[in-house]
Design a protein around this motif. Structure first.
Motif, PDB file in Angstrom:
ATOM      1  N   GLY A 325      -3.790   1.246  -3.481  1.00  0.00           N
ATOM      2  CA  GLY A 325      -4.049  -0.061  -3.886  1.00  0.00           C
ATOM      3  C   GLY A 325      -4.223  -0.867  -2.522  1.00  0.00           C
ATOM      4  N   PHE A 326      -4.573  -2.228  -2.748  1.00  0.00           N
ATOM      5  CA  PHE A 326      -4.668  -3.007  -1.611  1.00  0.00           C
ATOM      6  C   PHE A 326      -3.519  -3.602  -1.085  1.00  0.00           C
ATOM      7  CE2 PHE A 326      -5.987  -6.861   0.950  1.00  0.00           C
ATOM      8  CZ  PHE A 326      -6.934  -6.442   1.834  1.00  0.00           C
ATOM      9  N   SER A 327      -2.967  -3.608   0.193  1.00  0.00           N
ATOM     10  CA  SER A 327      -1.810  -3.917   0.778  1.00  0.00           C
ATOM     11  C   SER A 327      -2.082  -5.543   1.116  1.00  0.00           C
ATOM     12  CB  SER A 327      -1.110  -3.461   1.680  1.00  0.00           C
ATOM     13  OG  SER A 327      -0.288  -4.283   2.655  1.00  0.00           O
ATOM     14  N   PRO A 328      -1.520  -6.586   0.252  1.00  0.00           N
ATOM     15  CA  PRO A 328      -1.294  -8.064   0.774  1.00  0.00           C
ATOM     16  C   PRO A 328      -0.888  -8.152   1.969  1.00  0.00           C
ATOM     17  CG  PRO A 328      -0.924  -7.801  -1.789  1.00  0.00           C
ATOM     18  CD  PRO A 328      -0.743  -6.612  -1.097  1.00  0.00           C
ATOM     19  N   SER A 329       0.291  -7.782   2.411  1.00  0.00           N
ATOM     20  CA  SER A 329       1.076  -8.015   3.662  1.00  0.00           C
ATOM     21  C   SER A 329       0.189  -7.413   4.711  1.00  0.00           C
ATOM     22  CB  SER A 329       2.241  -7.137   3.457  1.00  0.00           C
ATOM     23  OG  SER A 329       3.169  -7.400   2.528  1.00  0.00           O
ATOM     24  N   LEU A 330      -0.425  -6.203   4.527  1.00  0.00           N
ATOM     25  CA  LEU A 330      -1.326  -5.770   5.755  1.00  0.00           C
ATOM     26  C   LEU A 330      -2.695  -5.998   5.702  1.00  0.00           C
ATOM     27  CD1 LEU A 330       0.383  -1.951   5.944  1.00  0.00           C
ATOM     28  CD2 LEU A 330       0.935  -4.031   7.164  1.00  0.00           C
ATOM     29  N   GLU A 331      -3.158  -6.612   4.646  1.00  0.00           N
ATOM     30  CA  GLU A 331      -4.490  -6.932   4.383  1.00  0.00           C
ATOM     31  C   GLU A 331      -5.318  -5.541   4.498  1.00  0.00           C
ATOM     32  OE1 GLU A 331      -5.522 -10.413   6.346  1.00  0.00           O
ATOM     33  OE2 GLU A 331      -4.519 -11.704   4.951  1.00  0.00           O
ATOM     34  N   ALA A 332      -4.950  -4.455   4.082  1.00  0.00           N
ATOM     35  CA  ALA A 332      -5.701  -3.348   4.221  1.00  0.00           C
ATOM     36  C   ALA A 332      -5.234  -2.567   3.041  1.00  0.00           C
ATOM     37  CB  ALA A 332      -5.372  -2.613   5.364  1.00  0.00           C
ATOM     38  N   PRO A 333      -6.368  -1.299   2.688  1.00  0.00           N
ATOM     39  CA  PRO A 333      -5.939  -0.716   1.596  1.00  0.00           C
ATOM     40  C   PRO A 333      -4.878   0.705   2.170  1.00  0.00           C
ATOM     41  CG  PRO A 333      -8.243   0.008   2.529  1.00  0.00           C
ATOM     42  CD  PRO A 333      -7.741  -1.335   3.234  1.00  0.00           C
ATOM     43  N   ILE A 334      -3.906   0.769   1.097  1.00  0.00           N
ATOM     44  CA  ILE A 334      -3.113   1.949   1.568  1.00  0.00           C
ATOM     45  C   ILE A 334      -2.768   2.878   0.302  1.00  0.00           C
ATOM     46  CG2 ILE A 334      -1.843   0.713   2.963  1.00  0.00           C
ATOM     47  CD1 ILE A 334       0.353  -0.024   1.003  1.00  0.00           C
ATOM     48  N   GLY A 335      -2.288   4.140   0.526  1.00  0.00           N
ATOM     49  CA  GLY A 335      -1.839   4.665  -0.499  1.00  0.00           C
ATOM     50  C   GLY A 335      -1.019   5.999  -0.435  1.00  0.00           C
ATOM     51  N   MET A 336      -0.619   6.707  -1.496  1.00  0.00           N
ATOM     52  CA  MET A 336       0.012   7.952  -1.075  1.00  0.00           C
ATOM     53  C   MET A 336      -0.515   9.260  -2.034  1.00  0.00           C
ATOM     54  SD  MET A 336       3.888   7.143  -2.807  1.00  0.00           S
ATOM     55  CE  MET A 336       4.193   5.544  -2.241  1.00  0.00           C
ATOM     56  N   GLY A 337      -0.182  10.093  -1.566  1.00  0.00           N
ATOM     57  CA  GLY A 337      -0.604  11.515  -2.271  1.00  0.00           C
ATOM     58  C   GLY A 337       0.172  12.698  -1.672  1.00  0.00           C
ATOM     59  N   TYR A 338      -0.431  13.952  -2.474  1.00  0.00           N
ATOM     60  CA  TYR A 338       0.031  14.918  -2.037  1.00  0.00           C
ATOM     61  C   TYR A 338      -1.157  15.819  -1.184  1.00  0.00           C
ATOM     62  CZ  TYR A 338       4.397  14.509  -4.405  1.00  0.00           C
ATOM     63  OH  TYR A 338       5.488  14.001  -5.014  1.00  0.00           O
ATOM     64  N   VAL A 339      -0.674  16.411  -0.201  1.00  0.00           N
ATOM     65  CA  VAL A 339      -1.800  17.229   0.691  1.00  0.00           C
ATOM     66  C   VAL A 339      -1.107  18.657   1.064  1.00  0.00           C
ATOM     67  CG1 VAL A 339      -2.913  15.378   1.605  1.00  0.00           C
ATOM     68  CG2 VAL A 339      -1.120  16.460   2.848  1.00  0.00           C
ATOM     69  N   ALA A 340      -1.826  19.761   1.676  1.00  0.00           N
ATOM     70  CA  ALA A 340      -1.113  20.758   2.112  1.00  0.00           C
ATOM     71  C   ALA A 340      -0.277  20.293   3.229  1.00  0.00           C
ATOM     72  CB  ALA A 340      -2.070  21.857   2.643  1.00  0.00           C
ATOM     73  N   THR A 341       0.923  20.847   3.552  1.00  0.00           N
ATOM     74  CA  THR A 341       2.117  20.608   4.280  1.00  0.00           C
ATOM     75  C   THR A 341       1.256  20.430   5.895  1.00  0.00           C
ATOM     76  OG1 THR A 341       3.599  21.255   3.018  1.00  0.00           O
ATOM     77  CG2 THR A 341       4.447  21.008   5.232  1.00  0.00           C
ATOM     78  N   THR A 342       0.509  21.476   5.927  1.00  0.00           N
ATOM     79  CA  THR A 342      -0.032  21.618   7.510  1.00  0.00           C
ATOM     80  C   THR A 342      -0.914  20.506   7.672  1.00  0.00           C
ATOM     81  OG1 THR A 342      -1.923  22.890   6.357  1.00  0.00           O
ATOM     82  CG2 THR A 342       0.041  24.246   7.240  1.00  0.00           C
ATOM     83  N   LEU A 343      -1.372  19.524   6.672  1.00  0.00           N
ATOM     84  CA  LEU A 343      -2.293  18.429   6.961  1.00  0.00           C
ATOM     85  C   LEU A 343      -1.398  17.092   6.790  1.00  0.00           C
ATOM     86  CD1 LEU A 343      -5.354  19.366   5.105  1.00  0.00           C
ATOM     87  CD2 LEU A 343      -5.061  19.439   7.382  1.00  0.00           C
ATOM     88  N   GLY A 344      -0.049  17.304   6.778  1.00  0.00           N
ATOM     89  CA  GLY A 344       0.701  15.934   6.508  1.00  0.00           C
ATOM     90  C   GLY A 344       1.336  15.087   7.781  1.00  0.00           C
ATOM     91  N   ALA A 345       1.034  15.847   8.988  1.00  0.00           N
ATOM     92  CA  ALA A 345       1.438  15.005  10.182  1.00  0.00           C
ATOM     93  C   ALA A 345       0.844  13.696  10.331  1.00  0.00           C
ATOM     94  CB  ALA A 345       1.488  16.073  11.228  1.00  0.00           C
ATOM     95  N   PRO A 346       1.460  12.465  10.736  1.00  0.00           N
ATOM     96  CA  PRO A 346       1.239  11.310  11.085  1.00  0.00           C
ATOM     97  C   PRO A 346      -0.046  11.483  12.059  1.00  0.00           C
ATOM     98  CG  PRO A 346       3.445  11.114  10.722  1.00  0.00           C
ATOM     99  CD  PRO A 346       3.092  12.779  10.937  1.00  0.00           C
ATOM    100  N   GLY A 347      -0.802  10.517  11.664  1.00  0.00           N
ATOM    101  CA  GLY A 347      -2.278  10.756  12.669  1.00  0.00           C
ATOM    102  C   GLY A 347      -3.542  11.332  12.061  1.00  0.00           C
ATOM    103  N   THR A 348      -3.012  12.400  11.328  1.00  0.00           N
ATOM    104  CA  THR A 348      -3.933  13.428  10.804  1.00  0.00           C
ATOM    105  C   THR A 348      -5.082  12.718  10.028  1.00  0.00           C
ATOM    106  OG1 THR A 348      -2.275  15.198  10.498  1.00  0.00           O
ATOM    107  CG2 THR A 348      -4.337  15.347   9.181  1.00  0.00           C
ATOM    108  N   ALA A 349      -6.347  12.827  10.484  1.00  0.00           N
ATOM    109  CA  ALA A 349      -7.607  12.370   9.661  1.00  0.00           C
ATOM    110  C   ALA A 349      -7.833  13.043   8.289  1.00  0.00           C
ATOM    111  CB  ALA A 349      -8.630  12.461  10.772  1.00  0.00           C
TER     112      ALA A 349
END
Length: 379
Positions: A325-349
């Motif tokens: 969804g769109f974050s009214p506080s950050l004024e940017a789209p955010i979300g969550m989901g599931y990925v392979a653990t190897t791709l879960g590090a912060p900063g991963t594109a």
């Protein structure tokens, strides 16, 4: 079919109260519920700045009593229930035999001094009937389970919530810190207080008999710091707080480890096991899960909603979006989901795909907006 489902929807104790205040009612968890009043973004921002009143009476309120009830609950929940002191609240999960999450819930020890062990449990509205049946089937027969369907549940959330409560019930704010509960007599009935909620803000959940729900709601919104808030803002607030929603971010195929909810399994429970699915869960703790719940931010202004595909650099599907969804506080789209653990590090594109359109995203630590729970001894 749509007409049939509409007729089967239940009404909450405050149904008329919501409609009289301009609440736009929609089907949710088997009930007519207000999605918004003046607008989702306005209500979201009001809650972050002042105090919002949410009707969460669709949720299941249960009372469990009996000999060794805490020990029995620990066979189904991975949380430390036997160590939960009177007046304390704990977040936990009801697990199936393979460690999947049947529901996530809150447990409060409400055992009276010198009385029978008693625990108050709040479960999700859409799953409450199944939860009650599951608990009755799997717990010993001498443990009684009472469904408190004669009580409403209101959540008052936001930085001014404590001052509002303190003005009506002096001393409650000083008595309670985050994840603590108490009760007070009010207008001839008992009101239960839990200093918790699902917005990331300080606040309270108040359990009150249906007969007094409208009077309590009127009293709370008579304070100029309080406005009624709908489901739309509740969802955007919990998403900013990085809090998972059952049926979307959690389900029976998800374990607490892959859901990134390890904080709910303390050292003793990890050492002793003995809860449903513990062999699988303890192995995942040691070896790591195949997939993990992550947060992400999206470039641009358009959010990617639940069901969007998550792709790696080669275009291979490596996960799915579960909330967006769109974050009214950050004024940017955010979300969550599931990925392979190897791709879960912060900063991963990551690349997200929805309806044939591609979006650039970056794995981002949660919460997206810092929690502001009231913890004693901390600013």
């Amino acid at each position: 079919m749509a007409d049939t489902l509409e007729l089967e929807l239940g009404s909450l104790p405050l149904d008329g109260w919501h409609r009289a205040r301009g609440g736009r009612m929609v089907p949710f968890a088997g009930y007519h519920m207000p999605v918004q009043y003046e607008g989702i973004i306005a209500e979201h921002r009001w809650t972050r700045q002042h105090a919002g009143l949410f009707d969460v009476s669709h949720m299941g309120q249960l009372m469990l009593r009996g000999p060794q009830v805490a020990e029995a609950l620990e066979t189904l929940l991975p949380g430390d229930i036997t160590g939960l002191q009177p007046g304390r609240i704990r977040y936990s999960m009801l697990l199936n035999e393979t460690g999947g999450i049947i529901d996530d819930l809150m447990v409060t020890n409400v055992t009276p001094t010198g009385g029978e062990p008693t625990y108050y449990m709040v479960v999700n509205g859409a799953t409450k009937a199944g939860d009650i049946a599951d608990l009755r089937r799997r717990l010993p027969a001498e443990i009684t389970i009472e469904h408190l369907d004669d009580r409403a549940l209101l959540a008052l959330q936001g930085p001014e919530a404590a001052a509002v409560v303190e003005a009506i019930w002096p001393g409650v704010g000083d008595e309670l810190s985050f994840m603590q509960g108490t009760s007070r007599d009010w207008e001839g009935v008992a009101v239960g207080f839990g200093r918790s909620g699902y917005t990331g803000e300080d606040g309270y959940e108040l359990s009150v008999p249906n007969s007094h729900a409208e009077k309590l709601a009127d009293l709370l919104v008579s304070d100029e710091r309080v406005r009624p808030i709908g489901l739309g803002a509740r969802d955007s607030l919990r998403l900013e707080a990085g809090l998972p929603l059952y049926g979307h971010d959690l389900d029976e195929q998800t374990t607490p480890v892959s859901a990134d909810l390890l904080f709910a399994i303390n050292k003793r429970r990890r050492a002793d096991g003995g809860f449903a699915g513990s062999d699988r869960i303890l192995a995942e703790i040691e070896q790591g899960p195949v997939a993990r719940r992550i947060g992400f931010t999206v470039e641009g202004r358009q959010p990617v909603r639940e069901g969007g595909r998550i792709l790696d650099a080669e275009g291979n599907e490596v996960g799915r979006v579960t909330s967006g969804g769109f974050s009214p506080s950050l004024e940017a789209p955010i979300g969550m989901g599931y990925v392979a653990t190897t791709l879960g590090a912060p900063g991963t594109a990551l690349t997200l795909e929805q309806r044939g359109k591609l979006f650039r995203a970056t794995v981002t630590p949660m919460p997206f907006v810092p929690h502001r729970y009231h913890r004693k001894g901390k600013a």
